[in-house]
Each structure stands twice: as C-alpha cells, then as structure tokens.
Design a protein around this motif. Structure first.
Motif, PDB file in Angstrom:
ATOM      1  N   ALA A  66      10.085   3.171   9.434  1.00  0.00           N
ATOM      2  CA  ALA A  66       8.648   3.189   9.727  1.00  0.00           C
ATOM      3  C   ALA A  66       7.821   3.363   8.458  1.00  0.00           C
ATOM      4  CB  ALA A  66       8.331   4.304  10.725  1.00  0.00           C
ATOM      5  N   CYS A  67       8.266   4.230   7.576  1.00  0.00           N
ATOM      6  CA  CYS A  67       7.519   4.458   6.327  1.00  0.00           C
ATOM      7  C   CYS A  67       7.554   3.223   5.436  1.00  0.00           C
ATOM      8  CB  CYS A  67       8.063   5.681   5.593  1.00  0.00           C
ATOM      9  SG  CYS A  67       7.661   7.234   6.415  1.00  0.00           S
ATOM     10  N   ARG A  68       8.680   2.569   5.363  1.00  0.00           N
ATOM     11  CA  ARG A  68       8.762   1.343   4.562  1.00  0.00           C
ATOM     12  C   ARG A  68       7.872   0.251   5.150  1.00  0.00           C
ATOM     13  NH1 ARG A  68      15.218   1.816   3.348  1.00  0.00           N
ATOM     14  NH2 ARG A  68      14.996   2.919   1.358  1.00  0.00           N
ATOM     15  N   ARG A  69       7.802   0.186   6.476  1.00  0.00           N
ATOM     16  CA  ARG A  69       6.935  -0.809   7.123  1.00  0.00           C
ATOM     17  C   ARG A  69       5.468  -0.454   6.924  1.00  0.00           C
ATOM     18  NH1 ARG A  69       8.326  -2.263  12.906  1.00  0.00           N
ATOM     19  NH2 ARG A  69       7.004  -4.031  12.354  1.00  0.00           N
ATOM     20  N   ALA A  70       5.147   0.828   6.861  1.00  0.00           N
ATOM     21  CA  ALA A  70       3.760   1.239   6.594  1.00  0.00           C
ATOM     22  C   ALA A  70       3.359   0.858   5.177  1.00  0.00           C
ATOM     23  CB  ALA A  70       3.592   2.745   6.816  1.00  0.00           C
ATOM     24  N   ILE A  71       4.281   0.977   4.248  1.00  0.00           N
ATOM     25  CA  ILE A  71       4.008   0.600   2.862  1.00  0.00           C
ATOM     26  C   ILE A  71       3.722  -0.901   2.768  1.00  0.00           C
ATOM     27  CG2 ILE A  71       5.040   0.375   0.563  1.00  0.00           C
ATOM     28  CD1 ILE A  71       6.538   3.042   1.220  1.00  0.00           C
ATOM     29  N   ALA A  98       3.153   7.360   3.055  1.00  0.00           N
ATOM     30  CA  ALA A  98       4.477   6.834   3.378  1.00  0.00           C
ATOM     31  C   ALA A  98       5.354   6.703   2.136  1.00  0.00           C
ATOM     32  CB  ALA A  98       4.336   5.490   4.089  1.00  0.00           C
ATOM     33  N   GLN A  99       4.764   6.394   0.996  1.00  0.00           N
ATOM     34  CA  GLN A  99       5.539   6.275  -0.235  1.00  0.00           C
ATOM     35  C   GLN A  99       6.201   7.607  -0.600  1.00  0.00           C
ATOM     36  OE1 GLN A  99       6.270   3.491  -2.115  1.00  0.00           O
ATOM     37  NE2 GLN A  99       7.663   4.892  -3.154  1.00  0.00           N
ATOM     38  N   GLN A 100       5.442   8.693  -0.518  1.00  0.00           N
ATOM     39  CA  GLN A 100       6.007  10.022  -0.792  1.00  0.00           C
ATOM     40  C   GLN A 100       7.095  10.359   0.225  1.00  0.00           C
ATOM     41  OE1 GLN A 100       2.518  12.488  -0.607  1.00  0.00           O
ATOM     42  NE2 GLN A 100       1.997  12.143  -2.772  1.00  0.00           N
ATOM     43  N   ALA A 101       6.880   9.971   1.478  1.00  0.00           N
ATOM     44  CA  ALA A 101       7.869  10.238   2.526  1.00  0.00           C
ATOM     45  C   ALA A 101       9.168   9.490   2.238  1.00  0.00           C
ATOM     46  CB  ALA A 101       7.307   9.851   3.889  1.00  0.00           C
ATOM     47  N   VAL A 102       9.064   8.229   1.825  1.00  0.00           N
ATOM     48  CA  VAL A 102      10.262   7.445   1.495  1.00  0.00           C
ATOM     49  C   VAL A 102      11.023   8.097   0.344  1.00  0.00           C
ATOM     50  CG1 VAL A 102      11.066   5.257   0.492  1.00  0.00           C
ATOM     51  CG2 VAL A 102       9.465   5.242   2.403  1.00  0.00           C
ATOM     52  N   GLU A 103      10.296   8.546  -0.670  1.00  0.00           N
ATOM     53  CA  GLU A 103      10.942   9.196  -1.812  1.00  0.00           C
ATOM     54  C   GLU A 103      11.711  10.430  -1.370  1.00  0.00           C
ATOM     55  OE1 GLU A 103       7.769   9.827  -4.598  1.00  0.00           O
ATOM     56  OE2 GLU A 103       7.497   7.671  -4.898  1.00  0.00           O
ATOM     57  N   LEU A 104      11.123  11.211  -0.464  1.00  0.00           N
ATOM     58  CA  LEU A 104      11.797  12.409   0.023  1.00  0.00           C
ATOM     59  C   LEU A 104      12.971  12.044   0.932  1.00  0.00           C
ATOM     60  CD1 LEU A 104      11.780  15.483  -0.012  1.00  0.00           C
ATOM     61  CD2 LEU A 104      10.191  15.430   1.904  1.00  0.00           C
ATOM     62  N   LEU A 105      12.774  11.082   1.820  1.00  0.00           N
ATOM     63  CA  LEU A 105      13.824  10.677   2.751  1.00  0.00           C
ATOM     64  C   LEU A 105      15.038  10.070   2.045  1.00  0.00           C
ATOM     65  CD1 LEU A 105      11.537   9.127   5.486  1.00  0.00           C
ATOM     66  CD2 LEU A 105      13.081  11.072   5.845  1.00  0.00           C
ATOM     67  N   THR A 106      14.811   9.431   0.915  1.00  0.00           N
ATOM     68  CA  THR A 106      15.927   8.811   0.199  1.00  0.00           C
ATOM     69  C   THR A 106      16.517   9.732  -0.863  1.00  0.00           C
ATOM     70  OG1 THR A 106      14.408   7.728  -1.342  1.00  0.00           O
ATOM     71  CG2 THR A 106      15.123   6.450   0.570  1.00  0.00           C
ATOM     72  N   GLY A 107      15.876  10.881  -1.073  1.00  0.00           N
ATOM     73  CA  GLY A 107      16.374  11.851  -2.049  1.00  0.00           C
ATOM     74  C   GLY A 107      17.271  12.871  -1.398  1.00  0.00           C
ATOM     75  N   THR A 134       0.845  -1.178   0.000  1.00  0.00           N
ATOM     76  CA  THR A 134       0.000   0.000   0.000  1.00  0.00           C
ATOM     77  C   THR A 134       0.890   1.239   0.000  1.00  0.00           C
ATOM     78  OG1 THR A 134      -1.655   1.208   1.274  1.00  0.00           O
ATOM     79  CG2 THR A 134      -0.157  -0.176   2.519  1.00  0.00           C
ATOM     80  N   GLN A 135       0.289   2.380  -0.205  1.00  0.00           N
ATOM     81  CA  GLN A 135       1.088   3.609  -0.141  1.00  0.00           C
ATOM     82  C   GLN A 135       1.152   4.152   1.275  1.00  0.00           C
ATOM     83  OE1 GLN A 135      -0.593   6.181  -3.175  1.00  0.00           O
ATOM     84  NE2 GLN A 135       0.986   5.521  -4.595  1.00  0.00           N
ATOM     85  N   GLY A 136       0.356   3.620   2.180  1.00  0.00           N
ATOM     86  CA  GLY A 136       0.391   4.065   3.566  1.00  0.00           C
ATOM     87  C   GLY A 136      -0.103   5.489   3.729  1.00  0.00           C
ATOM     88  N   TRP A 137      -1.353   5.726   3.379  1.00  0.00           N
ATOM     89  CA  TRP A 137      -1.919   7.079   3.418  1.00  0.00           C
ATOM     90  C   TRP A 137      -1.984   7.624   4.833  1.00  0.00           C
ATOM     91  CZ3 TRP A 137      -2.446   9.882  -0.829  1.00  0.00           C
ATOM     92  CH2 TRP A 137      -2.448   9.223  -2.053  1.00  0.00           C
ATOM     93  N   PHE A 138      -1.501   8.843   5.017  1.00  0.00           N
ATOM     94  CA  PHE A 138      -1.561   9.530   6.308  1.00  0.00           C
ATOM     95  C   PHE A 138      -2.959  10.109   6.517  1.00  0.00           C
ATOM     96  CE2 PHE A 138       3.182  10.852   5.705  1.00  0.00           C
ATOM     97  CZ  PHE A 138       3.596   9.565   6.009  1.00  0.00           C
ATOM     98  N   SER A 139      -3.352  10.263   7.786  1.00  0.00           N
ATOM     99  CA  SER A 139      -4.659  10.849   8.083  1.00  0.00           C
ATOM    100  C   SER A 139      -4.692  12.337   7.723  1.00  0.00           C
ATOM    101  CB  SER A 139      -5.006  10.668   9.561  1.00  0.00           C
ATOM    102  OG  SER A 139      -4.044  11.308  10.379  1.00  0.00           O
ATOM    103  N   LYS A 140      -3.521  12.962   7.732  1.00  0.00           N
ATOM    104  CA  LYS A 140      -3.398  14.385   7.392  1.00  0.00           C
ATOM    105  C   LYS A 140      -2.023  14.580   6.749  1.00  0.00           C
ATOM    106  CE  LYS A 140      -3.335  18.933   9.556  1.00  0.00           C
ATOM    107  NZ  LYS A 140      -3.314  19.674  10.818  1.00  0.00           N
ATOM    108  N   PRO A 141      -1.940  15.342   5.648  1.00  0.00           N
ATOM    109  CA  PRO A 141      -0.631  15.568   5.014  1.00  0.00           C
ATOM    110  C   PRO A 141       0.344  16.299   5.940  1.00  0.00           C
ATOM    111  CG  PRO A 141      -2.410  16.235   3.557  1.00  0.00           C
ATOM    112  CD  PRO A 141      -3.024  15.971   4.897  1.00  0.00           C
ATOM    113  N   VAL A 142       1.615  16.073   5.704  1.00  0.00           N
ATOM    114  CA  VAL A 142       2.686  16.748   6.437  1.00  0.00           C
ATOM    115  C   VAL A 142       3.311  17.745   5.474  1.00  0.00           C
ATOM    116  CG1 VAL A 142       4.875  16.463   7.651  1.00  0.00           C
ATOM    117  CG2 VAL A 142       3.113  14.675   7.808  1.00  0.00           C
ATOM    118  N   GLU A 143       3.401  19.006   5.888  1.00  0.00           N
ATOM    119  CA  GLU A 143       3.994  20.039   5.042  1.00  0.00           C
ATOM    120  C   GLU A 143       5.477  20.180   5.362  1.00  0.00           C
ATOM    121  OE1 GLU A 143       1.852  23.680   5.554  1.00  0.00           O
ATOM    122  OE2 GLU A 143       0.179  22.995   4.325  1.00  0.00           O
ATOM    123  N   VAL A 144       6.293  20.086   4.313  1.00  0.00           N
ATOM    124  CA  VAL A 144       7.739  20.265   4.469  1.00  0.00           C
ATOM    125  C   VAL A 144       8.252  21.235   3.412  1.00  0.00           C
ATOM    126  CG1 VAL A 144       8.179  18.011   5.536  1.00  0.00           C
ATOM    127  CG2 VAL A 144       8.198  18.208   3.061  1.00  0.00           C
TER     128      VAL A 144
END
Length: 81
Positions: free
Chosen positions: A51-56, A26-35, A2-12
């Motif tokens: 945690a994000c990879r486990r949520a996925i 979580a998928q978007q978070a992983v992309e940002l964390l690994t970039g 799954t993409q691991g949808w958050f209940s509310k987006p996180v602004e960065v």
C-alpha cells in the motif's frame, strides 16, 4: 512519484531503546518496513509495504497506506497509541 504524505503522522517505537519516530509519509513508512521491522514477512507487513509503495506511485490514497501501516505497526507492537 510522490512521498505520499499522511494526513496525520503515525508514532512508532523503534530500535532496542524504543525511540519514538513520527512517520509522516509513505516513503518513510517503506524505509521503516524494509529496515528493522519486527514482524517482517507477515501478511499485514506485506499489505502495508504494498500500500505504501502504491501511495508513492500515486495509485492509492496516502491515508489508505497510512491505515495499512497502522495495522502492521499494531501487529508488530510498535504503534504508540
């Protein structure tokens, strides 16, 4: 998986210009964390990535990953609060 949808987006703020991104899962978070992450390699960064990879994969709740991502973003001074 799954993409691991958050209940509310996180602004960065990302990039040199600090453009605002809304991380919704979580998928978007992983992309940002690994970039282009400022504090890549820190303990909070590693925890958020794990945690994000486990949520996925469905092993942890997406909002647990969201909290880990917020902690890493706060440490990296990219969290928009």
């Amino acid at each position: 998986m799954t993409q691991g949808w958050f209940s509310k987006p996180v602004e960065v703020a990302v990039g040199i210009a600090g453009s605002i991104r809304h991380i919704s899962n979580a998928q978007q978070a992983v992309e940002l964390l690994t970039g282009q992450w400022r504090d890549a390699g820190s303990t909070l960064h590693a925890s958020a990535l794990r945690a994000c990879r486990r949520a996925i994969s469905g092993d942890v709740a997406a909002d647990n990953a969201r909290e880990a991502f917020i902690s890493a973003a706060r440490e990296a001074h990219v969290l928009v609060e």
